[in-house]
Design an enzyme around this catalytic site. Structure first.
Site, mmCIF file in Angstrom:
data_model
loop_
_atom_site.group_PDB
_atom_site.id
_atom_site.type_symbol
_atom_site.label_atom_id
_atom_site.label_comp_id
_atom_site.label_asym_id
_atom_site.label_seq_id
_atom_site.Cartn_x
_atom_site.Cartn_y
_atom_site.Cartn_z
ATOM 1 N N GLN A 251 2.072 -80.438 3.180
ATOM 2 C CA GLN A 251 1.357 -79.178 3.386
ATOM 3 C C GLN A 251 2.208 -77.982 2.992
ATOM 4 O OE1 GLN A 251 -2.056 -79.311 4.198
ATOM 5 N NE2 GLN A 251 -1.345 -81.344 3.634
ATOM 6 N N HIS A 254 1.905 -76.556 -0.503
ATOM 7 C CA HIS A 254 0.662 -75.874 -0.858
ATOM 8 C C HIS A 254 0.883 -74.384 -1.139
ATOM 9 C CE1 HIS A 254 -2.980 -78.207 -0.808
ATOM 10 N NE2 HIS A 254 -2.640 -78.837 0.296
ATOM 11 N N ASP A 353 -7.371 -85.762 2.125
ATOM 12 C CA ASP A 353 -7.531 -84.763 1.068
ATOM 13 C C ASP A 353 -8.314 -85.312 -0.117
ATOM 14 O OD1 ASP A 353 -6.360 -82.574 2.185
ATOM 15 O OD2 ASP A 353 -4.452 -82.762 1.134
ATOM 16 N N HIS A 412 -46.739 -58.000 24.259
ATOM 17 C CA HIS A 412 -46.436 -59.432 24.312
ATOM 18 C C HIS A 412 -47.327 -60.117 25.351
ATOM 19 C CE1 HIS A 412 -42.915 -58.556 21.896
ATOM 20 N NE2 HIS A 412 -42.485 -59.806 21.960
#
Length: 422
Positions: A251, A254, A353, A412
């Site tokens: 990681q 990245h 991944d 209503h």
């Protein structure tokens, strides 16, 4: 890699998504110009930002064929296998519309309808991300979205990476455009002469893409504003230090702001992993990026016991969580916050991944506390069905009218009572 006690826990939240005032202003201007000038704006911005003047934004069939010729048959087969795994996993997420009838004859239910269209942004630049294509397109296809549009910035030769085009064809994309950045998001949201607008935009990108997605949200839907990648590993003394170090670095490479954390009950493992990280760092092609990530956002936390370690993980709410302990499956029920959970030493994060099947588009920056991975449901909408019977309305009309008048909405109440005037 710094080793700390759990009491010294530092939040992994990184405020990177709001951008600078100049970046936000630039994105707003790009969106305004694209809405006004359409294709010509896209071509001008592509020349300015990507260094290529295109004659057409459209990826042609000839370019698709060329991409398949440039990729080995073995690689095509691997992408096909990955696509099938992703498809099979997401098909299990499908839920049917439903209706139920009670004793009065009233029918209530929920109708599930796919979105008409979706746009997928695939990052470009120096890297190619065919996995991003599969993870964004296949859930939309499984959901039943009829029109899926892919956009990605071209290289200096006016091309998209062959692997990206191959993955797009395997995933079933038929409409692909060579445009990136905030201008691509604007085109997907509002349309141009060539690109018709879509209902939802997904896919990762740089800060300009993230800011553009935030800007157009409301006119179209988006998946999320994703931050840099994160991994947390929960381990005891049964784990192997060199494996954990490799996973943390997977990681860290990245992004300089990626976050890699180990939480363990073993001081020996903590020291061994710290040593292994430094050793393996020196051998990485992207070692400068990974080293800065580890220095700024990497840490090893030593907990007094496993309960404290688990609560630390829940406090972090990581994007990726690996559990590498003697009885890893037994801890699963105690994990409340994590985007994806990888159980056991053979479930290394890159398995998710690329190949296992679950989606790798995951909540980051602590948002796993309330968010989920990209799924089929993200490309569907739900409509409630109410077919009230005369008997049910006769039984409940007075209650409904009283409730309406409680809120001061006389019309209503009268709309219900009107059914019984005769």
């Amino acid at each position: 890699m710094k080793i700390l006690k759990v009491k010294d826990l530092i939040s992994i939240k990184r405020t990177v998504d709001s951008g600078t005032e100049q970046q936000r202003a630039a994105v707003k201007e790009i969106i305004r110009v694209v809405r006004e000038k359409g294709d010509s704006a896209l071509l001008e911005y592509t020349e300015r930002f990507d260094g290529i003047r295109l004659s057409s934004l459209i990826v042609t069939e000839e370019e698709m064929e060329e991409a398949f010729n440039e990729i080995s048959g073995h690689m095509v087969s691997i992408i096909e296998d990955a696509a099938e795994n992703v498809r099979a996993f997401h098909e299990r997420q499908l839920r049917p519309s439903w209706m139920s009838t009670d004793e009065t004859g009233t029918i209530l239910g929920q109708k599930i309808t796919p979105l008409d269209s979706a746009g997928v942004y695939v990052p470009g630049g120096t890297a190619a991300y065919p996995s991003s294509v599969l993870m964004n397109v296949i859930p939309a296809k499984v959901a039943g979205v009829k029109r899926i549009v892919m956009v990605s910035p071209p290289d200096r030769n006016g091309k998209l990476p062959p692997a990206v085009l191959v993955a797009a064809r395997i995933a079933g994309v038929k409409e692909i455009y060579k445009v990136g950045g905030a201008q691509a998001i604007a085109a997907l949201a509002y349309g141009t002469e060539t690109i018709r607008p879509v209902d939802k935009i997904t896919g990762p990108g740089n800060i300009y893409v993230a800011l553009a997605k935030r800007e157009v949200f409301g006119d179209v839907d988006i998946d999320m504003i994703a931050g840099p990648s994160e991994i947390a590993v929960l381990a005891d003394d049964s784990a192997r230090a060199h494996e954990i170090a490799a996973d943390l670095l997977s990681q860290a490479e990245h992004d300089r702001r990626a976050c890699s954390i180990l939480v363990t009950t073993s001081e020996k493992l903590a020291n061994d992993v710290a040593f292994e990280v430094e050793k393996q760092l020196s051998e990485l092609p992207r070692k400068e990026i990974a080293a800065q990530s580890i220095a700024d956002f990497g840490a090893i936390y030593v907990a007094e016991n496993m309960d404290e370690a688990v609560e630390t993980i829940n406090a972090l709410a990581p994007e990726h969580l690996e559990i590498i302990t003697k009885n890893a499956m037994e801890l699963l029920g105690k994990i409340r916050h994590a985007g994806a959970i990888f159980i056991g030493r053979f479930s290394s994060e890159p398995v998710g991944d690329y190949f296992a099947g679950p989606n790798h588009v995951l909540p980051t920056n602590g948002t796993a506390r309330f968010s989920s991975p990209l799924s089929v449901e993200d490309f569907q909408k739900k409509s409630s069905i109410i077919a009230y019977s005369q008997t049910a309305l006769e039984q409940n009309k007075d209650k409904i009218a009283v409730f309406a008048r409680l809120e001061g909405l006389e019309a209503h109440a009268r709309a219900v009572e009107a059914r019984f005037k005769d």
